[in-house]
Write an enzyme that holds these catalytic residues in place. Structure first.
Site, PDB file in Angstrom:
ATOM      1  N   SER A  65       0.814  -1.335  -0.022  1.00  0.00           N
ATOM      2  CA  SER A  65      -0.114   0.107   0.155  1.00  0.00           C
ATOM      3  C   SER A  65       0.789   1.198  -0.199  1.00  0.00           C
ATOM      4  O   SER A  65       0.235   2.495  -0.070  1.00  0.00           O
ATOM      5  CB  SER A  65      -0.995   0.081   1.281  1.00  0.00           C
ATOM      6  N   LYS A  68       0.615   3.078  -3.102  1.00  0.00           N
ATOM      7  CA  LYS A  68      -0.674   4.036  -3.148  1.00  0.00           C
ATOM      8  C   LYS A  68      -0.510   5.556  -3.265  1.00  0.00           C
ATOM      9  O   LYS A  68      -1.113   6.361  -4.316  1.00  0.00           O
ATOM     10  CB  LYS A  68      -1.630   3.604  -2.255  1.00  0.00           C
ATOM     11  N   TYR A 193      -2.116  -3.190 -11.211  1.00  0.00           N
ATOM     12  CA  TYR A 193      -2.039  -2.805  -9.439  1.00  0.00           C
ATOM     13  C   TYR A 193      -1.287  -3.661  -8.907  1.00  0.00           C
ATOM     14  O   TYR A 193      -0.498  -3.417  -7.951  1.00  0.00           O
ATOM     15  CB  TYR A 193      -3.417  -2.984  -9.052  1.00  0.00           C
ATOM     16  N   TYR A 245      -4.291   3.580   7.405  1.00  0.00           N
ATOM     17  CA  TYR A 245      -5.569   2.879   7.410  1.00  0.00           C
ATOM     18  C   TYR A 245      -6.455   3.245   8.203  1.00  0.00           C
ATOM     19  O   TYR A 245      -6.485   4.443   8.696  1.00  0.00           O
ATOM     20  CB  TYR A 245      -5.680   1.299   7.545  1.00  0.00           C
ATOM     21  N   VAL A 263       1.222  -3.746   3.733  1.00  0.00           N
ATOM     22  CA  VAL A 263       0.910  -5.153   4.532  1.00  0.00           C
ATOM     23  C   VAL A 263       2.400  -6.047   4.374  1.00  0.00           C
ATOM     24  O   VAL A 263       2.228  -6.868   4.919  1.00  0.00           O
ATOM     25  CB  VAL A 263      -0.274  -5.834   4.262  1.00  0.00           C
TER      26      VAL A 263
HETATM   27  N1  GLN Z   1      -1.382  -5.464  -2.154  1.00  0.00           N
HETATM   28  C1  GLN Z   1      -2.385  -5.193  -0.872  1.00  0.00           C
HETATM   29  C2  GLN Z   1      -3.778  -5.372  -1.250  1.00  0.00           C
HETATM   30  O1  GLN Z   1      -4.186  -4.730  -2.339  1.00  0.00           O
HETATM   31  C3  GLN Z   1      -2.149  -3.801  -0.571  1.00  0.00           C
HETATM   32  C4  GLN Z   1      -2.617  -3.748   0.859  1.00  0.00           C
HETATM   33  C5  GLN Z   1      -1.814  -2.968   1.855  1.00  0.00           C
HETATM   34  O2  GLN Z   1      -0.592  -2.887   1.904  1.00  0.00           O
HETATM   35  N2  GLN Z   1      -2.625  -2.685   2.995  1.00  0.00           N
HETATM   36  O3  GLN Z   1      -4.582  -6.105  -0.505  1.00  0.00           O
END
Ligand code: GLN
Length: 309
Positions: A65, A68, A193, A245, A263
């Site tokens: 994430s 992002k 993605y 988050y 994550v």
């Molecule tokens: N690639 C992960 C997902 O889409 C990224 C989520 C994350 O790092 N919180 O679930």
């Protein structure tokens, strides 16, 4: 990169490591389950070009994430805020990063912000390029520039592992497509993605990217304004309101710096005008943030008065 091992930072890393056994590595992406639970490393890249580190800061991990915020910067540069925020909102959700619920209950189809999966999928669908390879190539080039490191790549194994298993993300894409939020083919968006999330680097690279945000988009090494100042400001604000988050509120109170987690256990943070920090600690708390990474930032924030508030 010339980065000196630092005893004081090592002390805080050792302290923070004590909580790794209270968390767990992510396993819903099968390839991430192989990470070792007790790892913790950190690098701090100061805006004057000096750097300190502790732990195995050469170890590579995938951004997940954290990507992002970088894809958002690129897409804002490509299209401008007005167009981007027509398709994705600017409000925190209070829900887990992969929650689907508010897609249906609030403003149907339009995700609340670009830091949750639904919003990030929309952002990814907006990356310019003829083919999927062009799109991921453009994002990778942008990230290489931010880290000032040409050798950053996509980890094929992690990308594939997520692509094969990521059904909730697909479901959100179909829901948004139904509501006209994007026109692209779902499998194409998922391809870009999952590769974006699997971009791999180490804590030193991540610290350096953080330092670019600390300088409002200007690279401390090259002097280049890579991200326009107003776009860097938007990205940093999202890091504060949504970067950790549904733990972003507590993080803002306890630590008080712009930060983004992933994550795989990475956290990119920054102290305005002072430094960027890159952390890798794969053991996660129940909200999906690096448990020891947060503990480390808590210790650093308390000891060096880092809160921007
Ligand atoms: N690639 C992960 C997902 O889409 C990224 C989520 C994350 O790092 N919180 O679930």
């Amino acid at each position: 990169m010339n980065c000196r091992h630092n005893k004081e930072l090592e002390y805080f890393v050792t302290e923070a490591k004590k909580v790794t056994d209270k968390g767990k590595v992510a396993s819903y992406i099968p390839a991430l389950a192989e990470l070792s639970e007790d790892d913790l490393s950190a690098a701090v890249y100061f805006t004057d070009g000096t750097c300190i580190s502790a732990g195995d800061v050469e170890k590579a991990f995938t951004l997940q994430s954290i990507s992002k915020v970088l894809s958002l910067a690129l897409v804002l540069i490509d299209h401008g805020p007005e167009k981007v925020f027509h398709y994705v909102g600017q409000e925190p959700t209070g829900d887990p990063f992969n929650s689907i619920i508010k897609l249906e209950t609030v403003n149907p189809g339009k995700p609340l912000n670009p830091m949750i999966n639904a919003g990030a999928l929309v952002v990814t669908s907006m990356i310019k390029g003829e083919t999927n390879a062009d799109k991921i190539g453009r994002l990778l080039d942008f990230i290489k520039k931010l880290a000032n490191n040409r050798s950053i790549t996509v980890c094929g194994k992690v990308a594939e592992s997520e692509f094969e298993t990521s059904m909730v993300n697909r479901a959100m894409c179909y829901y948004m497509k139904e509501h006209g939020i994007f026109q692209a083919e779902v499998e194409d968006v998922m391809d870009v993605y999952t590769k974006q999330c699997a971009i791999e680097m180490n804590s030193l690279d991540l610290a350096k990217i953080g330092s670019v945000f600390a300088l409002n988009g200007k690279h401390p090494e090259t002097g280049e304004q890579i991200i326009p100042k107003d776009i860097a400001r938007i990205c940093k604000t999202f890091m504060v309101t949504c970067g950790m988050y549904n733990a972003s509120g507590e993080f803002a109170i306890k630590i008080g710096i712009p930060a983004k987690s992933g994550v795989s256990g990475g956290i990119m943070g920054l102290s305005p005008y002072r430094f960027g920090i890159g952390i890798f600690g794969p053991s996660l708390d129940e909200k999906g943030n690096s448990i020891a990474g947060i503990r480390l930032l808590e210790l650093l924030s308390a000891n060096y008065s880092l809160s921007i508030f």
